[in-house]
Motif scaffolding. Structure first.
Motif, PDB file in Angstrom:
ATOM      1  N   ASN A   8       2.249  10.594  -1.030  1.00 42.74           N
ATOM      2  CA  ASN A   8       1.237   9.662  -0.751  1.00 42.74           C
ATOM      3  C   ASN A   8       0.844   9.624   0.720  1.00 42.74           C
ATOM      4  O   ASN A   8       1.582  10.743   1.249  1.00 42.74           O
ATOM      5  N   GLU A   9       0.123   8.945   1.115  1.00 42.43           N
ATOM      6  CA  GLU A   9      -0.405   9.025   2.720  1.00 42.43           C
ATOM      7  C   GLU A   9       0.737   8.787   3.673  1.00 42.43           C
ATOM      8  O   GLU A   9       0.639   8.989   4.659  1.00 42.43           O
ATOM      9  N   ASN A  10       1.967   7.980   3.075  1.00 45.91           N
ATOM     10  CA  ASN A  10       3.059   7.844   4.094  1.00 45.91           C
ATOM     11  C   ASN A  10       4.018   8.913   3.963  1.00 45.91           C
ATOM     12  O   ASN A  10       5.058   8.845   4.729  1.00 45.91           O
ATOM     13  N   GLY A  11       3.877  10.173   3.313  1.00 46.24           N
ATOM     14  CA  GLY A  11       4.868  11.103   3.022  1.00 46.24           C
ATOM     15  C   GLY A  11       5.193  11.338   1.665  1.00 46.24           C
ATOM     16  O   GLY A  11       4.441  11.102   0.733  1.00 46.24           O
ATOM     17  N   ILE A  12       6.234  11.941   1.424  1.00 48.88           N
ATOM     18  CA  ILE A  12       6.978  12.243   0.163  1.00 48.88           C
ATOM     19  C   ILE A  12       8.318  11.504  -0.110  1.00 48.88           C
ATOM     20  O   ILE A  12       9.231  11.179   0.724  1.00 48.88           O
ATOM     21  N   ASP A  13       8.427  10.673  -1.190  1.00 44.76           N
ATOM     22  CA  ASP A  13       9.172   9.834  -1.490  1.00 44.76           C
ATOM     23  C   ASP A  13      10.190  10.626  -2.719  1.00 44.76           C
ATOM     24  O   ASP A  13       9.473  10.970  -3.694  1.00 44.76           O
ATOM     25  N   VAL A  14      11.553  10.576  -2.403  1.00 44.62           N
ATOM     26  CA  VAL A  14      12.227  11.430  -3.542  1.00 44.62           C
ATOM     27  C   VAL A  14      13.240  10.417  -3.950  1.00 44.62           C
ATOM     28  O   VAL A  14      14.137   9.928  -3.149  1.00 44.62           O
ATOM     29  N   LYS A  15      13.271  10.393  -5.372  1.00 41.01           N
ATOM     30  CA  LYS A  15      14.294   9.467  -5.916  1.00 41.01           C
ATOM     31  C   LYS A  15      15.119  10.071  -7.171  1.00 41.01           C
ATOM     32  O   LYS A  15      14.522  10.644  -8.061  1.00 41.01           O
TER      33      LYS A  15
END
Length: 131
Positions: free
Chosen positions: A49-56
């Motif tokens: 998303n616009e805030n970066g990449i989130d990995v879970k």
């Protein structure tokens, strides 16, 4: 944290040599792109998303990845950080566990020096021949 940071950083270099994984991509929504990667050992959800990449990952580990002109910054849910600087020779990875240097030649072969002093050589030709 060490187990999360190094694989994320190296996956950028090794992605082209990796075996095919099952990947599901959902259409772009207001929250960005959502990707699920599943193989025999790991499941992870990746949200771009616009805030970066989130990995879970399925084992409860979470990280946020931001890519900028100075490199890649990775922050875990626990607040641990790593910084990846990419240059013409390879990558410099700095984390609380120490510095890791990855040097890559024009053929794609890699030399990795870990924080504990170990040296790992990855020969792309050997990796391709083993497929």
């Amino acid at each position: 944290m060490k187990k999360v940071i190094l694989p994320i950083a190296l996956s950028m270099f090794l992605f082209s040599c990796a075996e095919e994984k099952k990947v599901e991509e959902t259409p772009v929504e207001q929250n960005g792109i959502n990707i699920s990667v599943k193989d025999d050992s790991t499941n992870a959800n990746i949200s771009i998303n616009e805030n970066g990449i989130d990995v879970k990952s399925n084992d409860g580990k979470e990280a946020n990845v931001k890519i900028g002109k100075d490199g890649i910054d990775i922050t875990s849910k626990e607040g641990e950080e790593a910084h990846v600087k990419i240059n013409e020779e390879g990558m410099d990875i700095k984390s609380k566990d120490g510095d890791t240097k990855v040097k890559m030649d024009k053929s794609g072969n890699m030399n990795i020096k870990t924080p504990d002093g170990k040296e790992i050589n990855v020969n792309v030709k050997d990796a391709v021949d083993k497929k």
